[in-house]
Design a protein around this motif. Sequence first.
Motif, PDB file in Angstrom:
ATOM      1  N   TYR A  41       0.932  -1.521  -0.251  1.00 37.84           N
ATOM      2  CA  TYR A  41       0.150  -0.217  -0.163  1.00 37.84           C
ATOM      3  C   TYR A  41       0.223   1.533   0.477  1.00 37.84           C
ATOM      4  N   VAL A  57      -4.517  -3.576   6.033  1.00 38.51           N
ATOM      5  CA  VAL A  57      -4.233  -2.192   4.585  1.00 38.51           C
ATOM      6  C   VAL A  57      -4.976  -1.004   4.975  1.00 38.51           C
ATOM      7  N   LYS A 100      -2.506  -0.442  -7.314  1.00 35.41           N
ATOM      8  CA  LYS A 100      -3.187  -1.608  -6.244  1.00 35.41           C
ATOM      9  C   LYS A 100      -2.450  -0.882  -4.714  1.00 35.41           C
ATOM     10  N   ASN A 113      -5.667   0.002  -1.767  1.00 37.41           N
ATOM     11  CA  ASN A 113      -4.886  -0.649  -0.534  1.00 37.41           C
ATOM     12  C   ASN A 113      -4.704   0.470   0.547  1.00 37.41           C
ATOM     13  N   THR A 121       2.009  -7.959   4.881  1.00 39.94           N
ATOM     14  CA  THR A 121       0.188  -7.948   5.230  1.00 39.94           C
ATOM     15  C   THR A 121       0.321  -9.927   6.007  1.00 39.94           C
TER      16      THR A 121
END
Length: 546
Positions: free
Chosen positions: A80, A97, A454, A458, A517
């Motif tokens: 992120y 996130v 992306k 996020n 993550t």
Amino acid sequence: MKKIFCLILSISIFSSAFAQTKNAPNTYSAEVARPKLVVGLVVDQMRWDYLYRYYNRYTQGGFKRLINDGFSVENTFIPYTPTYTACGHTCIYTGSVPAVHGIIGNDWYDPETKKNVYCTEDSTVSTVGSTPSSEGNMSTRNMLTTTITDELRLATNFRAKVIGISLKDRGSILPAGHAANAAYWYQASSGNWITSTYYMKEVPAWIADYNKLKLANRFYAKNWETLYPINTYVNSTADEKAYEGKQSTFPHQLTQNIDKNFDAIRSTPYGNTLTLDLAKRAIASEHLGQDNITDFLAVSCSSTDHVGHLYGPNSIEIEDTYLRLDKDLEAFFNYLDEKVGKANYMVFLTADHGAAHVPGFMQENRLPAGTVNDRDIANKLNTYLNDKFKLNNVVLKSQNNQIIFDHGKTDKASISFDIIKAASVEYLKRLDGFQNAVDMAKISQSTLQEIQKKMITNGYNARRSGDIYYVLQPNWFNGGNTGTSHGTWNPYDAHIPLVFMGWGIKRGTTNRMHYMTDIAPTLAALLHIQTPNGTVGEPISEITNK
């Protein structure tokens, strides 16, 4: 006769079952296989390449021990943006996130309350362990999900002890989680380690006694000399550089801070020494890892970030800080071996983000780089929108690579908000240092690279984030003329170290792509507990598959 036979058969079956149950192990008293202690080590602003840049100078018992005895996940990336401290610590421990856990920056502007928000601020609590100040009005109130430390507390019916320690409140509070027994952070105004009424009414005696020592003064008395002869720091630039922060020449004089400026310890390697020393005392005083219920100690070393911001990744100061941290880690691991037992604890080391090279250093070596300024961006965009649409100060601020509009004014404007945003996007794209900009509500329709889409998605929380996100050119960031920063999607900010060592960990490495993550779900798999309730990552199978 038939009834008698059935009765005898029933008695025989019951007796056999009873005998088997009696002789079987007592499954209710068996413990799930877990380490006695888990230690999470976050090194603030540690670029992945620091594992190897100074490898030949590390001791055998610090970073080298982690790499050689542990399992290194070499291609671990943050999924992120913006890549900031609060987001990173939260992601590591939640497996989630900012879009989900809600910590979208170190601070942000809340469009609902129309106020600036600091990530761990909580006006309902107060300082414990020192004189009252805003430094103690902190808790996990703004974090929306559970952490792996919360899940450990839940899995053990709150018998597991969880403690967070860091110079920074956010480096202590967010990893320790909502249900922590304690989180301690450093109060710059007093030199005390403090907490808040969210956790307790008064600090334990061991913290109170430690605060009386005022150990920062002892380190100030030493000044900051290089650990080794300065001419051996061949991995760094010359000592004196105009693009480094104040007092950029060794030795760094610190004696003037004694009993006056307790905040100055943060910007020296001694801040890490203090942090790990307090971690040792927490283990001893709270009896962490001394029974069959797994405890968790979340430690964040923050001085690497403070030194990095001032002097940059190529400075002698940052090299010396990592060489000293290496020795501190060696002493800490030796302490864990002795106090908890080498086979009884598991440790992982990672970072919350990396850092860009200092633009002055890049330009000195004919490499592209530069800086922008949030206030200038907002002022320029406001001027443009006023000239084009007669909208007066419709941009509230530029923050976290986002443009935040005054919705009260956009709602009353004679033109649609979509037109205002579209014009702003096109204007921002033309500014020096800008690569692209996108309406957050239309990111899927943008021409951004997929990795950028992306990471921005996020990082976007629908109730807390801004309206437009802008992407800067590589090695451009919001900052001044000296030192460095971070926060972008680029690998120098997003590629982080991740090494596991100890209980249940085999030696090895993997070069497969993994993400920040994945840390929490990997811990959950190793500990046989539930993943945090906002987790979007996956267990690292190279570690969890025995």
